[in-house]
Write a protein that holds these residues in place. Structure first.
Motif, mmCIF file in Angstrom:
data_model
loop_
_atom_site.group_PDB
_atom_site.id
_atom_site.type_symbol
_atom_site.label_atom_id
_atom_site.label_comp_id
_atom_site.label_asym_id
_atom_site.label_seq_id
_atom_site.Cartn_x
_atom_site.Cartn_y
_atom_site.Cartn_z
ATOM 1 N N VAL A 140 0.838 -1.207 0.000
ATOM 2 C CA VAL A 140 0.000 0.000 0.000
ATOM 3 C C VAL A 140 0.871 1.255 0.000
ATOM 4 N N ARG A 141 1.981 1.204 0.688
ATOM 5 C CA ARG A 141 2.880 2.364 0.744
ATOM 6 C C ARG A 141 3.388 2.762 -0.636
ATOM 7 N N LEU A 142 3.397 1.832 -1.561
ATOM 8 C CA LEU A 142 3.924 2.104 -2.903
ATOM 9 C C LEU A 142 2.888 2.719 -3.841
ATOM 10 N N VAL A 143 1.626 2.785 -3.425
ATOM 11 C CA VAL A 143 0.552 3.281 -4.303
ATOM 12 C C VAL A 143 0.756 4.752 -4.631
ATOM 13 N N ASN A 144 0.850 5.582 -3.620
ATOM 14 C CA ASN A 144 1.106 7.010 -3.818
ATOM 15 C C ASN A 144 1.513 7.629 -2.482
ATOM 16 N N LYS A 145 1.780 8.927 -2.483
ATOM 17 C CA LYS A 145 2.275 9.575 -1.265
ATOM 18 C C LYS A 145 1.261 9.546 -0.133
ATOM 19 N N GLU A 146 -0.013 9.731 -0.440
ATOM 20 C CA GLU A 146 -1.029 9.728 0.610
ATOM 21 C C GLU A 146 -1.167 8.352 1.252
ATOM 22 N N CYS A 147 -1.173 7.308 0.448
ATOM 23 C CA CYS A 147 -1.237 5.954 1.007
ATOM 24 C C CYS A 147 0.003 5.666 1.840
ATOM 25 N N ASN A 148 1.139 6.117 1.388
ATOM 26 C CA ASN A 148 2.376 5.948 2.152
ATOM 27 C C ASN A 148 2.265 6.659 3.495
ATOM 28 N N ARG A 149 1.769 7.894 3.469
ATOM 29 C CA ARG A 149 1.648 8.681 4.690
ATOM 30 C C ARG A 149 0.671 8.050 5.681
ATOM 31 N N GLN A 150 -0.426 7.507 5.189
ATOM 32 C CA GLN A 150 -1.437 6.945 6.069
ATOM 33 C C GLN A 150 -1.077 5.550 6.596
ATOM 34 N N SER A 151 -0.334 4.781 5.814
ATOM 35 C CA SER A 151 -0.052 3.404 6.215
ATOM 36 C C SER A 151 1.293 3.230 6.928
ATOM 37 N N SER A 152 2.214 4.136 6.738
ATOM 38 C CA SER A 152 3.548 3.989 7.330
ATOM 39 C C SER A 152 3.548 3.839 8.845
ATOM 40 N N PRO A 153 2.724 4.586 9.571
ATOM 41 C CA PRO A 153 2.742 4.405 11.030
ATOM 42 C C PRO A 153 2.352 2.995 11.480
ATOM 43 N N LEU A 154 1.667 2.258 10.631
ATOM 44 C CA LEU A 154 1.256 0.902 10.981
ATOM 45 C C LEU A 154 2.352 -0.133 10.745
ATOM 46 N N LEU A 155 3.379 0.259 10.041
ATOM 47 C CA LEU A 155 4.396 -0.706 9.640
ATOM 48 C C LEU A 155 5.286 -1.147 10.803
ATOM 49 N N PHE A 156 5.656 -0.225 11.641
ATOM 50 C CA PHE A 156 6.565 -0.547 12.742
ATOM 51 C C PHE A 156 5.865 -0.282 14.070
ATOM 52 N N ASP A 157 5.251 -1.299 14.640
ATOM 53 C CA ASP A 157 4.700 -1.100 15.970
ATOM 54 C C ASP A 157 5.669 -1.635 17.025
ATOM 55 N N ARG A 158 6.537 -2.529 16.597
ATOM 56 C CA ARG A 158 7.596 -3.062 17.463
ATOM 57 C C ARG A 158 8.835 -3.297 16.614
ATOM 58 N N ILE A 159 9.972 -3.165 17.260
ATOM 59 C CA ILE A 159 11.215 -3.527 16.584
ATOM 60 C C ILE A 159 12.015 -4.422 17.523
ATOM 61 N N TYR A 160 12.738 -5.320 16.950
ATOM 62 C CA TYR A 160 13.614 -6.218 17.690
ATOM 63 C C TYR A 160 15.006 -6.076 17.086
ATOM 64 N N PHE A 161 15.981 -5.907 17.933
ATOM 65 C CA PHE A 161 17.330 -5.822 17.407
ATOM 66 C C PHE A 161 18.321 -6.355 18.410
ATOM 67 N N SER A 162 19.457 -6.709 17.886
ATOM 68 C CA SER A 162 20.558 -7.171 18.720
ATOM 69 C C SER A 162 21.656 -6.117 18.644
ATOM 70 N N PRO A 163 22.633 -6.185 19.494
ATOM 71 C CA PRO A 163 23.681 -5.165 19.489
ATOM 72 C C PRO A 163 24.689 -5.334 18.344
ATOM 73 N N GLN A 164 24.179 -5.612 17.176
ATOM 74 C CA GLN A 164 25.042 -5.672 15.990
ATOM 75 C C GLN A 164 24.954 -4.322 15.281
ATOM 76 N N TYR A 165 26.011 -3.952 14.608
ATOM 77 C CA TYR A 165 26.091 -2.633 13.996
ATOM 78 C C TYR A 165 24.922 -2.357 13.047
ATOM 79 N N LYS A 166 24.566 -3.295 12.199
ATOM 80 C CA LYS A 166 23.488 -3.089 11.235
ATOM 81 C C LYS A 166 22.156 -2.838 11.951
ATOM 82 N N ASN A 167 21.883 -3.595 13.009
ATOM 83 C CA ASN A 167 20.653 -3.394 13.771
ATOM 84 C C ASN A 167 20.628 -2.025 14.437
ATOM 85 N N LEU A 168 21.755 -1.578 14.907
ATOM 86 C CA LEU A 168 21.821 -0.254 15.515
ATOM 87 C C LEU A 168 21.578 0.839 14.473
#
Length: 79
Positions: A34-62
């Protein structure tokens, strides 16, 4: 063959709150699409994409964590 019924209302003519609610029923892979449809769809759907993140202390995750925390769209949506 019967013609499809159209109401003349487009998805993007709906209020932002309704769009956000509709997008909230989608799975993550569909939100990404949906984010790829147009700017408005991107703006409205982006907050739903990351509700949690998991990472380890590796450089890429940081790096990813730093990018999310600096994003004006995503930094307030992570729990």
């Amino acid at each position: 063959m019967p013609r499809p019924v159209t109401s003349g209302v487009s998805l993007l003519s709906l209020p932002a709150e309704i769009l956000f609610d509709i997008f909230g029923y989608l799975v993550k892979s569909d939100i990404k699409s949906v984010r790829l449809v147009n700017k408005e769809c991107n703006r409205q759907s982006s907050p739903l994409l990351f509700d949690r993140i998991y990472f380890s202390p590796q450089y890429k995750n940081l790096e990813v964590f730093r990018a999310i925390s600096q994003s004006p769209v995503h930094r307030n949506t992570v729990k």
